[in-house]
Design an enzyme around this catalytic site. Structure first.
Site, short mmCIF file in Angstrom:
data_model
loop_
_atom_site.label_atom_id
_atom_site.label_comp_id
_atom_site.label_asym_id
_atom_site.label_seq_id
_atom_site.Cartn_x
_atom_site.Cartn_y
_atom_site.Cartn_z
N CYS A 81 1.00 -1.18 -0.09
CA CYS A 81 -0.14 -0.05 0.09
C CYS A 81 0.83 1.21 -0.01
O CYS A 81 2.21 1.03 -0.20
CB CYS A 81 -0.94 -0.02 1.17
N THR A 82 0.29 2.36 0.11
CA THR A 82 1.17 3.74 0.16
C THR A 82 2.30 3.76 0.91
O THR A 82 3.34 3.91 0.52
CB THR A 82 0.20 4.86 0.22
#
Length: 301
Positions: A175-176
């Protein structure tokens, strides 16, 4: 130069409301903007400000119970990427809606950015992007599976429907910044998946550490601040933001017939009613009036 600090930390806060006030004042007194979320399970957010202010806030956060080893990721920008400061109380610092998920109990195996390529190119590994669909649309890793989820709450249902696809596979998720994977890996472990991995520091750390020539990342990474997107070496990307739907768009998209600043873009034009669009137009009118008076009007973050 403004320092941008992205952070999260899972720990037990018995009374997040008691933390909120002093943290808000410290940020206000030191020129900090951005968003910090507090919940019983910990803290999450991204802030920006002068070097001295960021250091004071980080020192304060690490003095909180259980936060001595809080980690953060930094980047820089010539202008402030946030227009205001928010320190908010939430039920979850990243909303998954699974009360039994507890990243403090156990998570998947952390994989350093330098080792990530070797893992995700292995034939027995399935790579899953845990971000929202509009984030995946502008960039992801080669061969990654897009669950096409509109929010993180949708991930458990997607897994229930698709887990049969991953029999005898090792699962690698990203994810980010890493926070979603803390929960998604704990969730999969609870579902009986044995070999679960996640990218340490998330996409942002990978783009910072791994040279573009060696990268398996394609496109840009959406970020929730005024930069909108970043690429390799965390260089600011080409994307703008549609202020109607908060999705990233390219400059060329602003030339399309569906685009009207603050009202719609090609992605959301068909999602809003005419009444919605009229309301958005009125909002834009008020923003212009505020700007003409020299006032700051919050159009983004």
């Amino acid at each position: 130069m403004f320092i941008i600090a992205a952070l999260y930390h899972f720990t037990r806060f018995e009374n997040p409301a008691a933390i909120q006030g002093p943290l808000l004042k410290l940020c206000e007194d030191n020129g900090i903007s951005g968003t910090l979320l507090l919940a019983n399970e910990g803290i999450n957010g991204t802030i920006a400000g002068p070097r001295s202010g960021i250091d004071l806030v980080l020192d304060h956060l690490r003095s909180l119970p259980g936060c001595g080893d809080l980690e953060h990721k930094e980047s820089q920008r010539a202008t402030q990427p946030f227009r205001r400061l928010k320190v908010r109380l939430k039920k979850e610092i990243v909303t998954m809606g699974q009360p039994d998920v507890d990243p403090k109990a156990r998570v998947g195996h952390y994989v350093d950015p330098d080792d990530w390529n070797d893992l995700i190119t292995a034939p027995d590994v399935a790579v899953i992007d845990t971000r929202n669909d509009y984030e995946v649309a502008i960039g992801t890793f080669e061969g990654a599976i897009d669950p096409q989820t509109a929010s993180f709450r949708d991930f458990p249902a997607w897994w229930e429907e698709n887990q049969h696809r991953f029999h005898n596979k090792r699962i690698a998720m990203f994810c980010t910044g890493g926070i979603r994977c803390e929960k998604s890996t704990n969730y999969l472990l609870g579902q009986g998946v044995e070999d679960v991995y996640h990218l340490k520091g998330g996409i942002l750390k990978y783009l910072e550490n791994v040279p573009e020539a060696q990268s398996t990342w394609n496109g840009n990474c959406f970020v929730f601040d005024g930069r909108v997107s970043v690429g390799h070496a965390l260089k600011e990307g080409p994307h703008e933001l549609c202020y109607a739907c908060r999705r990233p768009i390219l400059p060329a998209d602003m030339e399309r017939a569906e685009y009207e600043h603050g009202v719609s873009c090609h992605q959301c034009h068909g999602e809003s009613t005419q009444d919605d669009k009229n309301r958005f137009r009125e909002r834009q009118k008020q923003i212009k009036l505020s700007e003409a008076r020299g006032e700051s009007h919050m159009n983004f973050l």
